[in-house]
Design an enzyme around this catalytic site. Structure first.
Site, PDB file in Angstrom:
ATOM      1  N   ASN A   9       4.656  -3.538  97.518  1.00 27.13           N
ATOM      2  CA  ASN A   9       3.926  -4.218  96.996  1.00 27.13           C
ATOM      3  C   ASN A   9       4.329  -4.140  95.396  1.00 27.13           C
ATOM      4  O   ASN A   9       3.832  -2.979  94.980  1.00 27.13           O
ATOM      5  CB  ASN A   9       2.491  -3.712  97.138  1.00 27.13           C
ATOM      6  N   TRP A  10       4.659  -5.104  94.866  1.00 30.79           N
ATOM      7  CA  TRP A  10       5.062  -4.731  93.467  1.00 30.79           C
ATOM      8  C   TRP A  10       3.860  -5.057  92.492  1.00 30.79           C
ATOM      9  O   TRP A  10       4.278  -4.701  91.428  1.00 30.79           O
ATOM     10  CB  TRP A  10       6.191  -5.755  93.045  1.00 30.79           C
ATOM     11  N   HIS A  92      -6.606  -5.815  99.072  1.00 24.02           N
ATOM     12  CA  HIS A  92      -5.891  -4.494  98.392  1.00 24.02           C
ATOM     13  C   HIS A  92      -7.021  -3.871  97.717  1.00 24.02           C
ATOM     14  O   HIS A  92      -7.886  -4.861  97.086  1.00 24.02           O
ATOM     15  CB  HIS A  92      -4.885  -4.823  97.441  1.00 24.02           C
ATOM     16  N   GLU A  94      -7.176  -2.928  94.783  1.00 22.38           N
ATOM     17  CA  GLU A  94      -7.339  -3.156  93.324  1.00 22.38           C
ATOM     18  C   GLU A  94      -8.075  -4.565  93.490  1.00 22.38           C
ATOM     19  O   GLU A  94      -8.708  -4.669  92.340  1.00 22.38           O
ATOM     20  CB  GLU A  94      -5.770  -3.189  92.755  1.00 22.38           C
ATOM     21  N   GLY A 231       3.894   1.218  96.830  1.00 23.96           N
ATOM     22  CA  GLY A 231       3.881   0.523  95.405  1.00 23.96           C
ATOM     23  C   GLY A 231       5.232   0.925  94.512  1.00 23.96           C
ATOM     24  O   GLY A 231       6.142   0.322  94.487  1.00 23.96           O
ATOM     25  N   GLY A 232       4.764   1.836  93.755  1.00 24.80           N
ATOM     26  CA  GLY A 232       5.516   2.557  92.978  1.00 24.80           C
ATOM     27  C   GLY A 232       7.196   2.617  93.342  1.00 24.80           C
ATOM     28  O   GLY A 232       8.174   2.202  92.443  1.00 24.80           O
TER      29      GLY A 232
HETATM   30  P1  13P Z   1       1.970   3.693  95.352  1.00 24.14           P
HETATM   31  O1  13P Z   1       2.866   3.779  96.086  1.00 24.14           O
HETATM   32  O2  13P Z   1       2.117   3.527  93.927  1.00 24.14           O
HETATM   33  O3  13P Z   1       0.645   4.671  95.268  1.00 24.14           O
HETATM   34  O4  13P Z   1       1.009   2.049  95.575  1.00 24.14           O
HETATM   35  C1  13P Z   1       0.396   2.211  97.077  1.00 24.14           C
HETATM   36  C2  13P Z   1      -0.309   0.774  97.096  1.00 24.14           C
HETATM   37  O5  13P Z   1      -1.180   0.322  96.329  1.00 24.14           O
HETATM   38  C3  13P Z   1       0.543  -0.256  97.844  1.00 24.14           C
HETATM   39  O6  13P Z   1      -0.257  -1.339  98.193  1.00 24.14           O
END
Ligand code: 13P
Length: 244
Positions: A9-10, A92, A94, A231-232
């Site tokens: 997930n960018w 998500h 966020e 994510g990262g």
């Molecule tokens: P990270 O892997 O950066 O903790 O992010 C997880 C995420 O929110 C994937 O949707």
């Protein structure tokens, strides 16, 4: 036997050149793995990314539940279908936190995606204080039952569930494999109790939250964790390939 499904997930990262260069670098190698791989790229690069990618799935990070209309800044499922996108991350944390996506909105998105034969990647997960107050299962159960409330029982197996504890997202604090497994097992139990054991057995459950190449193997070797939403560590092509 459930597939292993690893999605990046960018979020709001990378420009067009970086997006296309990434796909060029990983796409052929993705075909050599046994994993279902995907990357959630920003909306404006989806079309070109989809045209370039042969093996890595190109997925969207959100959608609107209405087919069209006066919703400034939003993207409809028909628009995603028009450019051959078939998988969409929804709910998500966020989106829930910064853009006020409610459980009721997310339920409508799940329904509309299923109605259109697209795969929802439905995120759920608790905050740090909910985790500390031992409310994790109650929170996740409430999210999932409401988010899945508008679809037919036998369509629940088409939804990919991503358990992402908010306290582990972008913080470097991964849930231990034991914690993640326990919650994913409870999620499977919730699906079994509400939609049937056969569906629970088929549904893909990912874990997300500071997943890295050095911790993914232990996480996905757990019996109820079928993959990861990353994510990262999905932003760098070498790291993404290592994850796969
Ligand atoms: P990270 O892997 O950066 O903790 O992010 C997880 C995420 O929110 C994937 O949707």
């Amino acid at each position: 036997m459930r597939n292993t499904v690893i999605f990046g997930n960018w979020k709001m990262n990378k420009n067009k050149k970086e997006t296309l260069d990434f796909i060029k670098e990983v796409d052929k190698l993705v075909a050599k793995t046994n994993t279902v791989a995907g990357i959630g790229v920003p909306f404006i690069y989806l079309d070109e990314a989809r045209k370039q990618a042969k093996n890595v799935n190109i997925i969207a990070q959100n959608c609107h539940f209405e087919a069209s209309g006066a919703y400034t800044g939003e993207i409809s499922i028909d628009m995603l279908k028009d450019i051959n996108i078939d998988t969409v991350i929804i709910g998500h944390s966020e989106r829930r936190e910064y853009f006020n996506d409610t459980d009721a909105d997310i339920a409508k998105k799940v329904k509309k995606l299923i109605d259109n034969n697209l795969t929802p990647v439905l995120c759920c997960g608790e905050t740090l204080s909910q985790y500390e107050n031992k409310e994790t299962i109650a929170v996740v159960k409430k999210q999932l039952l409401e988010n899945l409330s508008l679809i037919e029982k036998n369509n629940v197996e088409k939804v990919i569930i991503a358990y992402e504890p908010i306290w582990a997202i972008g913080t470097g604090k991964t849930a231990t494999a034991e914690i993640a497994q326990n919650v994913c097992k409870e999620i499977r139990n919730i699906i079994s109790e509400n939609f049937g054991a056969k569906i629970a057995d088929k549904v893909i459950i990912q874990y997300g939250g500071s997943v890295k190449p050095n911790n993914i193997a232990e996480l996905i070797s757990q019996p109820d964790i079928d993959g990861a939403l990353v994510g990262g560590a999905s932003l760098d092509p070498k790291s993404f390939l290592e994850l796969l």
